[in-house]
Design a protein around this motif. Structure first.
Motif, PDB file in Angstrom:
ATOM      1  N   SER A  70       0.829  -1.223   0.000  1.00 40.76           N
ATOM      2  CA  SER A  70       0.000   0.000   0.000  1.00 40.76           C
ATOM      3  C   SER A  70       0.854   1.262   0.000  1.00 40.76           C
ATOM      4  O   SER A  70       0.564   2.224  -0.714  1.00 40.76           O
ATOM      5  CB  SER A  70      -0.915   0.025   1.229  1.00 40.76           C
ATOM      6  OG  SER A  70      -1.896  -0.958   1.119  1.00 40.76           O
ATOM      7  N   ILE A  71       1.910   1.237   0.806  1.00 39.62           N
ATOM      8  CA  ILE A  71       2.714   2.458   0.945  1.00 39.62           C
ATOM      9  C   ILE A  71       3.472   2.760  -0.349  1.00 39.62           C
ATOM     10  O   ILE A  71       3.643   3.920  -0.735  1.00 39.62           O
ATOM     11  CB  ILE A  71       3.669   2.340   2.171  1.00 39.62           C
ATOM     12  CG1 ILE A  71       3.929   3.713   2.777  1.00 39.62           C
ATOM     13  CG2 ILE A  71       4.971   1.704   1.840  1.00 39.62           C
ATOM     14  CD1 ILE A  71       2.825   4.252   3.576  1.00 39.62           C
ATOM     15  N   ILE A  72       3.923   1.727  -1.058  1.00 42.72           N
ATOM     16  CA  ILE A  72       4.632   1.952  -2.334  1.00 42.72           C
ATOM     17  C   ILE A  72       3.677   2.565  -3.358  1.00 42.72           C
ATOM     18  O   ILE A  72       4.016   3.527  -4.048  1.00 42.72           O
ATOM     19  CB  ILE A  72       5.237   0.632  -2.860  1.00 42.72           C
ATOM     20  CG1 ILE A  72       6.433   0.236  -2.000  1.00 42.72           C
ATOM     21  CG2 ILE A  72       5.674   0.764  -4.322  1.00 42.72           C
ATOM     22  CD1 ILE A  72       7.020  -1.125  -2.319  1.00 42.72           C
ATOM     23  N   ARG A  73       2.457   2.014  -3.431  1.00 38.55           N
ATOM     24  CA  ARG A  73       1.471   2.566  -4.382  1.00 38.55           C
ATOM     25  C   ARG A  73       1.117   4.008  -4.015  1.00 38.55           C
ATOM     26  O   ARG A  73       1.053   4.881  -4.886  1.00 38.55           O
ATOM     27  CB  ARG A  73       0.203   1.716  -4.356  1.00 38.55           C
ATOM     28  CG  ARG A  73       0.376   0.336  -4.979  1.00 38.55           C
ATOM     29  CD  ARG A  73      -0.809  -0.539  -4.657  1.00 38.55           C
ATOM     30  NE  ARG A  73      -0.622  -1.900  -5.118  1.00 38.55           N
ATOM     31  CZ  ARG A  73      -1.132  -2.970  -4.519  1.00 38.55           C
ATOM     32  NH1 ARG A  73      -1.860  -2.835  -3.420  1.00 38.55           N
ATOM     33  NH2 ARG A  73      -0.918  -4.171  -5.004  1.00 38.55           N
ATOM     34  N   GLY A 119      -2.241  14.007   0.834  1.00 33.91           N
ATOM     35  CA  GLY A 119      -1.585  12.906   1.556  1.00 33.91           C
ATOM     36  C   GLY A 119      -2.591  11.965   2.202  1.00 33.91           C
ATOM     37  O   GLY A 119      -2.470  10.737   2.095  1.00 33.91           O
ATOM     38  N   THR A 120      -3.578  12.528   2.865  1.00 34.46           N
ATOM     39  CA  THR A 120      -4.600  11.677   3.499  1.00 34.46           C
ATOM     40  C   THR A 120      -5.526  11.071   2.437  1.00 34.46           C
ATOM     41  O   THR A 120      -5.953   9.932   2.559  1.00 34.46           O
ATOM     42  CB  THR A 120      -5.420  12.473   4.528  1.00 34.46           C
ATOM     43  OG1 THR A 120      -5.828  13.691   3.927  1.00 34.46           O
ATOM     44  CG2 THR A 120      -4.612  12.798   5.755  1.00 34.46           C
ATOM     45  N   GLY A 121      -5.791  11.862   1.383  1.00 37.54           N
ATOM     46  CA  GLY A 121      -6.656  11.357   0.303  1.00 37.54           C
ATOM     47  C   GLY A 121      -6.023  10.191  -0.432  1.00 37.54           C
ATOM     48  O   GLY A 121      -6.728   9.284  -0.893  1.00 37.54           O
ATOM     49  N   ALA A 122      -4.698  10.210  -0.531  1.00 31.83           N
ATOM     50  CA  ALA A 122      -3.985   9.138  -1.246  1.00 31.83           C
ATOM     51  C   ALA A 122      -4.264   7.776  -0.611  1.00 31.83           C
ATOM     52  O   ALA A 122      -4.501   6.781  -1.306  1.00 31.83           O
ATOM     53  CB  ALA A 122      -2.486   9.416  -1.245  1.00 31.83           C
ATOM     54  N   ILE A 123      -4.267   7.747   0.724  1.00 35.90           N
ATOM     55  CA  ILE A 123      -4.504   6.483   1.437  1.00 35.90           C
ATOM     56  C   ILE A 123      -5.954   6.036   1.246  1.00 35.90           C
ATOM     57  O   ILE A 123      -6.226   4.874   0.934  1.00 35.90           O
ATOM     58  CB  ILE A 123      -4.200   6.665   2.944  1.00 35.90           C
ATOM     59  CG1 ILE A 123      -2.728   7.014   3.146  1.00 35.90           C
ATOM     60  CG2 ILE A 123      -4.541   5.396   3.720  1.00 35.90           C
ATOM     61  CD1 ILE A 123      -1.764   5.941   2.749  1.00 35.90           C
ATOM     62  N   LEU A 124      -6.884   6.979   1.400  1.00 37.50           N
ATOM     63  CA  LEU A 124      -8.305   6.620   1.310  1.00 37.50           C
ATOM     64  C   LEU A 124      -8.663   6.054  -0.063  1.00 37.50           C
ATOM     65  O   LEU A 124      -9.336   5.022  -0.178  1.00 37.50           O
ATOM     66  CB  LEU A 124      -9.171   7.855   1.609  1.00 37.50           C
ATOM     67  CG  LEU A 124      -9.055   8.426   3.025  1.00 37.50           C
ATOM     68  CD1 LEU A 124      -9.862   9.699   3.144  1.00 37.50           C
ATOM     69  CD2 LEU A 124      -9.537   7.405   4.048  1.00 37.50           C
ATOM     70  N   VAL A 125      -8.197   6.727  -1.104  1.00 35.96           N
ATOM     71  CA  VAL A 125      -8.518   6.284  -2.468  1.00 35.96           C
ATOM     72  C   VAL A 125      -7.865   4.937  -2.761  1.00 35.96           C
ATOM     73  O   VAL A 125      -8.476   4.049  -3.354  1.00 35.96           O
ATOM     74  CB  VAL A 125      -8.055   7.355  -3.486  1.00 35.96           C
ATOM     75  CG1 VAL A 125      -8.165   6.841  -4.897  1.00 35.96           C
ATOM     76  CG2 VAL A 125      -8.893   8.601  -3.340  1.00 35.96           C
ATOM     77  N   LEU A 126      -6.617   4.802  -2.319  1.00 41.82           N
ATOM     78  CA  LEU A 126      -5.912   3.550  -2.601  1.00 41.82           C
ATOM     79  C   LEU A 126      -6.589   2.355  -1.931  1.00 41.82           C
ATOM     80  O   LEU A 126      -6.729   1.285  -2.534  1.00 41.82           O
ATOM     81  CB  LEU A 126      -4.457   3.653  -2.122  1.00 41.82           C
ATOM     82  CG  LEU A 126      -3.670   2.361  -2.290  1.00 41.82           C
ATOM     83  CD1 LEU A 126      -3.436   2.073  -3.771  1.00 41.82           C
ATOM     84  CD2 LEU A 126      -2.347   2.423  -1.567  1.00 41.82           C
ATOM     85  N   GLU A 184      -2.700  -7.982  -2.770  1.00 42.35           N
ATOM     86  CA  GLU A 184      -2.044  -7.580  -1.521  1.00 42.35           C
ATOM     87  C   GLU A 184      -2.270  -6.087  -1.311  1.00 42.35           C
ATOM     88  O   GLU A 184      -2.600  -5.366  -2.253  1.00 42.35           O
ATOM     89  CB  GLU A 184      -0.557  -7.920  -1.535  1.00 42.35           C
ATOM     90  CG  GLU A 184       0.207  -7.292  -2.659  1.00 42.35           C
ATOM     91  CD  GLU A 184       1.662  -7.719  -2.678  1.00 42.35           C
ATOM     92  OE1 GLU A 184       2.039  -8.600  -1.889  1.00 42.35           O
ATOM     93  OE2 GLU A 184       2.414  -7.149  -3.482  1.00 42.35           O
ATOM     94  N   GLY A 185      -2.092  -5.669  -0.072  1.00 41.50           N
ATOM     95  CA  GLY A 185      -2.372  -4.263   0.288  1.00 41.50           C
ATOM     96  C   GLY A 185      -3.349  -4.240   1.457  1.00 41.50           C
ATOM     97  O   GLY A 185      -4.052  -5.231   1.721  1.00 41.50           O
ATOM     98  N   LEU A 186      -3.412  -3.118   2.164  1.00 40.12           N
ATOM     99  CA  LEU A 186      -4.271  -3.031   3.351  1.00 40.12           C
ATOM    100  C   LEU A 186      -5.760  -3.121   2.986  1.00 40.12           C
ATOM    101  O   LEU A 186      -6.553  -3.685   3.733  1.00 40.12           O
ATOM    102  CB  LEU A 186      -3.984  -1.724   4.093  1.00 40.12           C
ATOM    103  CG  LEU A 186      -2.596  -1.649   4.755  1.00 40.12           C
ATOM    104  CD1 LEU A 186      -2.316  -0.248   5.283  1.00 40.12           C
ATOM    105  CD2 LEU A 186      -2.461  -2.675   5.874  1.00 40.12           C
ATOM    106  N   GLY A 187      -6.127  -2.561   1.836  1.00 40.83           N
ATOM    107  CA  GLY A 187      -7.521  -2.670   1.375  1.00 40.83           C
ATOM    108  C   GLY A 187      -7.887  -4.120   1.104  1.00 40.83           C
ATOM    109  O   GLY A 187      -8.989  -4.579   1.465  1.00 40.83           O
TER     110      GLY A 187
END
Length: 274
Positions: A81-84, A205-212, A222-225
């Motif tokens: 997730s963090i790389i994406r 920055g916060t939007g990047a996590i939510l959308v991903l 794989e990824g937190l989602g």
């Protein structure tokens, strides 16, 4: 002389104690509601206020989180997730800040591009996810692209607004000293725009996590989602909440990191007493 030194040392000690007490009081005030919330989370499922099968106690969630950490599974999903997120976010920074500075600096460009900007800023990034998946496939490219799209607009629009809202008195004062346009831009416009630009960066920055996370719930391995969706489908509810908790902590860390960066690049405001 000795008595003056002693008085000065006593005063310094009193100041340090006062600062320490104020700091502790601040931490207490900020954490008390959070502690009460976690207590409620622990007690509510155990007393039957909510169904423990769907809302397990926080202690079970922390145990699941610890098991994910020990097994290395959380790190695998976190890393993906963090790389994406950082790839899309970094690309958005590289594109949106220079573009926003240019559009903000040239009124004609702003006037021409305004309708397009208004159209895209009101288009929800997740609504375009099927389009990105059709055009770019379900691999990494579509996920990074949707993060790039979601991050670009807050940074771009805040950068344009920042350049357009620089105090005219600052510009007039700089021009009265015969400063050339490029130097004026570099020494006055850019530093004065930094606080507003960082507002957009923090939003992105916060939007990047939510959308991903939403993108990873569809067509990811794989990824937190993906971890949250997989846990839900397999009824591993504590593990699902552990994934959600990890995302909340990640968002908090990103926001705090960007706030520190903002303070570092806006030191001139403190020096100017603004």
């Amino acid at each position: 002389m000795e008595s003056v030194k002693t008085a000065h040392s006593t005063l310094q000690l009193k100041k340090r104690n006062s600062v320490s007490f104020s700091g502790l009081l601040k931490v207490f005030k900020q954490s008390i509601v959070l502690v009460l919330l976690f207590l409620l989370w622990e007690i509510a499922p155990r007393t039957g206020l909510v169904d423990a099968a769907f809302f397990p106690p926080i202690s079970e969630v922390i145990t699941a989180l610890w098991n994910l950490i020990v097994s290395g599974e959380l790190f695998t999903h976190f890393l993906a997730s963090i790389i994406r997120s950082f790839s899309g976010f970094a690309l958005a920074l590289l594109i949106a800040i220079p573009l926003g500075l240019l559009i903000g600096w040239y009124p004609l460009a702003r006037e021409l591009l305004n309708p397009v900007l208004e159209l895209f800023r009101n288009t929800a990034a997740l609504a375009l996810l099927p389009v990105f998946m059709l055009l770019l496939g379900i691999g990494e490219t579509s996920k990074i692209t949707i993060v790039l799209f979601a991050c670009t607009w807050p940074i771009l629009l805040n950068t344009i607004a920042a350049v357009g809202n620089v105090d005219p008195l600052l510009i007039k004062a700089a021009k009265s000293m015969n400063i050339k346009s490029f130097k004026l831009f570099l020494k006055v416009i850019l530093p004065a725009s930094v606080p507003t630009i960082f507002t957009g960066i923090r939003m992105a920055g916060t939007g990047a996590i939510l959308v991903l996370i939403a993108a990873e719930m569809v067509g990811a391995k794989e990824g937190l989602g993906y971890l949250i969706t997989y846990s839900q489908y397999n009824f591993q509810i504590p593990q699902m909440y552990a994934g959600i908790l990890t995302i909340a902590l990640l968002g908090l860390l990103i926001n705090q990191g960007l706030t520190l960066l903002e303070r570092k690049f806006s030191k001139w405001k403190e020096a100017a007493g603004e």
